[in-house]
Design a protein around this motif. Sequence first.
Motif, PDB file in Angstrom:
ATOM      1  N   SER A 268       3.962   1.371   9.364  1.00 37.84           N
ATOM      2  CA  SER A 268       4.438   1.807   8.051  1.00 37.84           C
ATOM      3  C   SER A 268       3.346   2.532   7.278  1.00 37.84           C
ATOM      4  O   SER A 268       3.605   3.505   6.569  1.00 37.84           O
ATOM      5  CB  SER A 268       4.952   0.613   7.245  1.00 37.84           C
ATOM      6  OG  SER A 268       3.941  -0.377   7.122  1.00 37.84           O
ATOM      7  N   ALA A 272       3.339   6.581   6.364  1.00 38.35           N
ATOM      8  CA  ALA A 272       3.208   6.966   4.955  1.00 38.35           C
ATOM      9  C   ALA A 272       2.051   7.938   4.747  1.00 38.35           C
ATOM     10  O   ALA A 272       2.162   8.898   3.976  1.00 38.35           O
ATOM     11  CB  ALA A 272       3.004   5.716   4.092  1.00 38.35           C
ATOM     12  N   ILE A 333      11.697   3.007  -0.249  1.00 34.44           N
ATOM     13  CA  ILE A 333      11.026   4.290  -0.464  1.00 34.44           C
ATOM     14  C   ILE A 333      11.847   5.450   0.101  1.00 34.44           C
ATOM     15  O   ILE A 333      11.497   6.611  -0.126  1.00 34.44           O
ATOM     16  CB  ILE A 333       9.619   4.307   0.159  1.00 34.44           C
ATOM     17  CG1 ILE A 333       9.683   4.287   1.689  1.00 34.44           C
ATOM     18  CG2 ILE A 333       8.787   3.184  -0.367  1.00 34.44           C
ATOM     19  CD1 ILE A 333       8.371   4.594   2.347  1.00 34.44           C
ATOM     20  N   GLN A 384       3.813   2.102  -0.966  1.00 30.88           N
ATOM     21  CA  GLN A 384       4.083   1.625   0.386  1.00 30.88           C
ATOM     22  C   GLN A 384       2.786   1.398   1.166  1.00 30.88           C
ATOM     23  O   GLN A 384       2.630   0.407   1.885  1.00 30.88           O
ATOM     24  CB  GLN A 384       4.955   2.641   1.130  1.00 30.88           C
ATOM     25  CG  GLN A 384       5.157   2.369   2.613  1.00 30.88           C
ATOM     26  CD  GLN A 384       6.016   1.147   2.877  1.00 30.88           C
ATOM     27  OE1 GLN A 384       6.683   0.657   1.971  1.00 30.88           O
ATOM     28  NE2 GLN A 384       5.997   0.645   4.102  1.00 30.88           N
TER      29      GLN A 384
END
Length: 401
Positions: A268, A272, A333, A384
């Motif tokens: 993740s 991002a 998100i 995030q």
Amino acid sequence: MGSTAHRHPVRKGLVLLAMGCAGGMVMLDQSVVAGALDPMARDIGMSTVAMHWVVLIYVLALSSFVCVGATVSRRYGLVPTFRVGVAVFSLSSALCGASPAGSGAEAFALAARAAQGAGAALMLLVATTVISEVYEKHRRGRALTTYAGVAQLFFVAGPLTGALLTQFLGWRSVFLINLPGGALTLWVVGRAHVRVAKSPDESLRVPQSLLTVLALSLVVLGVFESGVWGLPGLGVLLTGAALLAVSLRVMLTTRRPLLRLRLLRIRSYGVAVTITFLIQAAQLPVLIHGTVYLRQQLHLSVTGCGLALLPFIVSLALGTFASGFVLEHWRSIRIPVVGGSLVACAGTVLWTALVPSGAYPWMVVAMVLSGAGMGMPIPALSAQMMDAVPEVSRADASTLR
């Protein structure tokens, strides 16, 4: 009886204000000097090449010293590192504004700008980490989006701000304005009573720091000068790339790396970081080439051009601040990132299609769509990233982003 720091609770609103001021000053200084370069060069006798380096050396020092700042903040603490960064940034800004005319003017101004970039690196690195530390997870998203919105707004407002300051107060005011800004930031962070633990067992890792700074400097120098220097410029670029490869190899194999690149293995977080890079890589050309077009095709002055870009600037700020509310409400998100990206694409396509016509009123619609769309993804992605990594790795995560 406890110390004063422990008798007073952390004032989170002031933490956000202090970090927002710092981020705003750092981003503003990347673009605010545009309107001051020409009168500055005429006043103190700078060459055209030196004018370009006034912008470049600030960005170079900023990018190079961010990784150094990560290990400094772990060793001495986030808040002391932040205060030193603000002080260095403000004092070197004052030196830029006091640049004398004469034979040593270029060296003086460029050295001051390099110091300014180094101070900015310490400020920018610490800001998101401190916000992530003092805000609970359920409020962290909105806090980070507010911070990112302030910084983004200052960046895109830079050209207009620089033009107005230069026109009414002279080019030196573009740099001197950071003195009261820095003083305000230091006063606010003192009143915020921030308490973030440091890691006293951390070493400074000087060899890794020097190698990384040298590698990044040679890469940027080679890219910037290769068209002028020819083969020597290509040699500088290749040397920098080789040293950068060695630096990355060292950081991946050593037990105490300057940057914890293995954080990119967290899916993740890695995703991002990649999306953030792609979106920001698209923002800068739109802002720069949009400005050039308005000046050349519509024959606007620097101030007029900045005013003409206000729809883009305002909508970008609104999109950035809206991102926090969307993220907090839907807890995902995907809406600000995917939705914002689609709106940004639609706006830029429309803006491009309208360029040949020169119809500015219709371009306002395209600017609003482009700005709002581009403003939404980055703050949500920042939140995030901070949530995806362990608490002890947030300083490194902030550096890599």
